[in-house]
Design a protein around this motif. Structure first.
Motif, PDB file in Angstrom:
ATOM      1  N   ILE A   1      -3.247  12.594  -0.383  1.00 23.30           N
ATOM      2  CA  ILE A   1      -2.405  11.408  -0.453  1.00 23.30           C
ATOM      3  C   ILE A   1      -1.282  11.479   0.571  1.00 23.30           C
ATOM      4  O   ILE A   1      -0.826  10.452   1.096  1.00 23.30           O
TER       5      ILE A   1
ATOM      6  N   ARG B   1      -2.584  10.079   3.796  1.00 22.18           N
ATOM      7  CA  ARG B   1      -2.710   8.620   3.702  1.00 22.18           C
ATOM      8  C   ARG B   1      -1.342   7.944   3.793  1.00 22.18           C
ATOM      9  O   ARG B   1      -1.211   6.857   4.346  1.00 22.18           O
ATOM     10  N   LEU B   2      -0.328   8.594   3.231  1.00 18.78           N
ATOM     11  CA  LEU B   2       1.022   8.030   3.326  1.00 18.78           C
ATOM     12  C   LEU B   2       1.513   8.015   4.771  1.00 18.78           C
ATOM     13  O   LEU B   2       2.132   7.030   5.225  1.00 18.78           O
TER      14      LEU B   2
ATOM     15  N   THR C   1      -0.233   5.272   6.622  1.00 17.38           N
ATOM     16  CA  THR C   1       0.375   3.984   6.276  1.00 17.38           C
ATOM     17  C   THR C   1       1.703   3.804   7.006  1.00 17.38           C
ATOM     18  O   THR C   1       2.019   2.707   7.499  1.00 17.38           O
TER      19      THR C   1
ATOM     20  N   GLN D   1       0.985   7.030  -6.480  1.00 23.72           N
ATOM     21  CA  GLN D   1      -0.157   7.912  -6.654  1.00 23.72           C
ATOM     22  C   GLN D   1       0.216   9.365  -6.375  1.00 23.72           C
ATOM     23  O   GLN D   1      -0.247  10.284  -7.080  1.00 23.72           O
ATOM     24  N   GLU D   2       1.041   9.587  -5.375  1.00 23.58           N
ATOM     25  CA  GLU D   2       1.489  10.954  -5.082  1.00 23.58           C
ATOM     26  C   GLU D   2       2.265  11.523  -6.262  1.00 23.58           C
ATOM     27  O   GLU D   2       2.081  12.697  -6.637  1.00 23.58           O
TER      28      GLU D   2
ATOM     29  N   GLN E   1       0.809   4.104  -2.847  1.00 24.58           N
ATOM     30  CA  GLN E   1       0.486   5.488  -2.512  1.00 24.58           C
ATOM     31  C   GLN E   1       1.592   6.435  -2.944  1.00 24.58           C
ATOM     32  O   GLN E   1       1.312   7.574  -3.361  1.00 24.58           O
TER      33      GLN E   1
ATOM     34  N   GLN F   1       0.832  -1.207   0.000  1.00 25.73           N
ATOM     35  CA  GLN F   1       0.000   0.000   0.000  1.00 25.73           C
ATOM     36  C   GLN F   1       0.866   1.255   0.000  1.00 25.73           C
ATOM     37  O   GLN F   1       0.565   2.230  -0.708  1.00 25.73           O
TER      38      GLN F   1
END
Length: 460
Positions: A280, A283-284, A287, A158-159, A155, A151
């Motif tokens: 993001i 979210r990072l 994580t 995605q960033e 991510q 994940q």
């Protein structure tokens, strides 16, 4: 009505109809600057290197060709390979060993007070061993945290996509609006050339002195220099856009756009509340906190014993004559369970647990700090957007007013009512208002992207 007048009228209303024009250069300029929609030939191959591309297609191209994004995807594969490497320790580990040994001097032992040689001149062995982890903190950590590590890698990719997508969008708008500014300077050149003719004819007629004619010449030269400046600037902006897209630098890149549609897309709902979970970056960090929690568990597991099962099958060959070494074997085999229990390590494990707990607290603080930063970023981006929207509205009104004033003063000059200096001033106001309009549009579109990014609404 001349071709020039037709093109100027078409630019004013943003509607262009293409006819067969004898001047090929005029056709190319009109197609590049004025045509508001994307045209595709029926038989043309849909290749981004061969046709005009929209903003969406530029971003999509960057998503698959940008070297940084390619590295991000490679990093995901590297992470996956590393995970599988760690998880492979859960499977049985098989090992095979072979040895062949010739003893020049046999070992000597004391047997009942006598020294005797033991062993044989030649020995050989085939050893097959198997081990199976039953409980191991290292392997258990890899197994439980694998999905979180995947994940995190996803991510991170995605960033990168969001950052590249936002940068490509801004660069695209910059290229388009610089292209429009070139069109404005071309219109300015046409106007100043027309004014130059008027001033020259009036000078020849003795109505005015040569001052008006020379001022008109200066205006034409300045407009031509401005056009060259924008054209050279456009090359650098195209190069930057290609760099972000991962586009071949030597290949031609044509952009399809509609300035009317761009102007219609300037509006944004300013009533959104900041949704931190949409970012993001948040979210990072969340994580990362999960991984730190697994790290804390790992250090707690270090108080538990490690356990594994093992088994071996050995074939031993012994003989003093090398030719008969493998004539007879002496097999041995065994199986068992191994247990290793660390009793005391100087307080190392306790300190590792404290360290992991403190690192989790650090991540919590990073999340709080990032939320404060996001709130500031959103407030600043929204403020810039609102001010740029106000500026764009004012500049759009200024363009209409400047054009109206210019036409009136130009007619008054032809009638001998106004001096030529007023014409130059009015013409400069038109050019400035148009350039300011496109600058304001560029700033407005860029600030809109900043607001969307701050809100976490960008998703590529």
């Amino acid at each position: 009505m001349t071709i020039t007048d037709i093109l100027l009228l078409a630019m004013a209303y943003r509607k262009v109809w293409f006819y067969k024009i004898l001047d090929k250069r005029t056709s190319l300029i009109a197609g590049a600057l004025l045509f508001p929609v994307l045209l595709f030939s029926q038989g043309e191959k849909q290749d981004s290197l061969q046709r005009k591309v929209t903003l969406i297609e530029c971003v999509a191209y960057a998503q698959t060709h940008n070297p940084q994004l390619d590295n991000a995807r490679l990093n995901e594969q590297i992470v996956e390979a590393a995970i599988r490497t760690r998880l492979s320790d859960w499977y049985p580990q098989l090992n095979f060993n072979y040895n062949l040994q010739h003893n020049f001097q046999l070992p000597t032992v004391n047997f009942n007070g006598n020294f005797v040689n033991t062993g044989t001149q030649n020995t050989s062995g085939l050893y097959l061993g198997a081990t199976q982890n039953i409980f191991n903190p290292d392997v258990l950590l890899a197994s439980r945290s694998a999905h979180v590590v995947r994940q995190q890698a996803s991510q991170s990719s995605q960033e990168q996509k969001i950052n590249i997508g936002a940068a490509v969008s801004k660069a695209y708008y910059d290229v388009i609006l610089t292209t429009e500014q070139i069109g404005i300077t071309e219109q300015d050149i046409q106007r100043t050339q027309a004014n130059l003719k008027d001033a020259f004819y009036q000078y020849q007629s003795g109505i005015v002195d040569k001052t008006d004619y020379k001022r008109a010449t200066i205006a034409v030269n300045n407009a031509s220099s401005q056009k060259v400046f924008y054209e050279q600037s456009l090359k650098g902006k195209f190069a930057y856009l290609k760099e972000l897209m991962g586009y071949p630098l030597a290949a031609n890149l044509q952009l399809a756009y509609d300035t009317v549609q761009m102007a219609n897309n300037i509006y944004l709902d300013t009533l959104y509340d900041v949704n931190y979970s949409g970012r993001i970056e948040i979210r990072l960090l969340e994580t990362q906190k999960k991984l730190q929690a697994y790290n804390l568990e790992y250090y707690k597991w270090s108080f538990l014993p490690t356990m594994s099962a093992f088994g071996n099958y050995n074939l031993n060959f012994l003989n003093n004559q090398f030719s008969k070494l493998y004539s007879k074997s002496f097999p041995t085999s065994f199986a068992g369970i191994g247990l290793a229990f660390p009793i005391f390590q100087g307080g190392k494990r306790i300190q590792q647990i404290k360290q992991a707990q403190l690192q989790i607290s650090q991540v919590d603080n990073d999340i709080i700090s990032l939320k404060n930063s996001i709130n500031t970023e959103y407030t600043q981006a929204l403020g810039n957007y609102k001010s740029n929207l106000k500026n764009y509205t004012a500049q759009r009104e200024n363009v209409a007013l400047a054009n109206e004033v210019y036409e009136v003063i130009r007619l008054q000059y032809r009638s001998g009512i106004k001096p030529y200096l007023d014409v130059i001033t009015a013409e400069a106001d038109v050019r400035t208002a148009q350039i300011n309009l496109y600058n304001a549009l560029n700033q407005l579109l860029s600030s809109k992207i900043d607001v969307q990014k701050a809100l976490g609404l960008l998703d590529f």
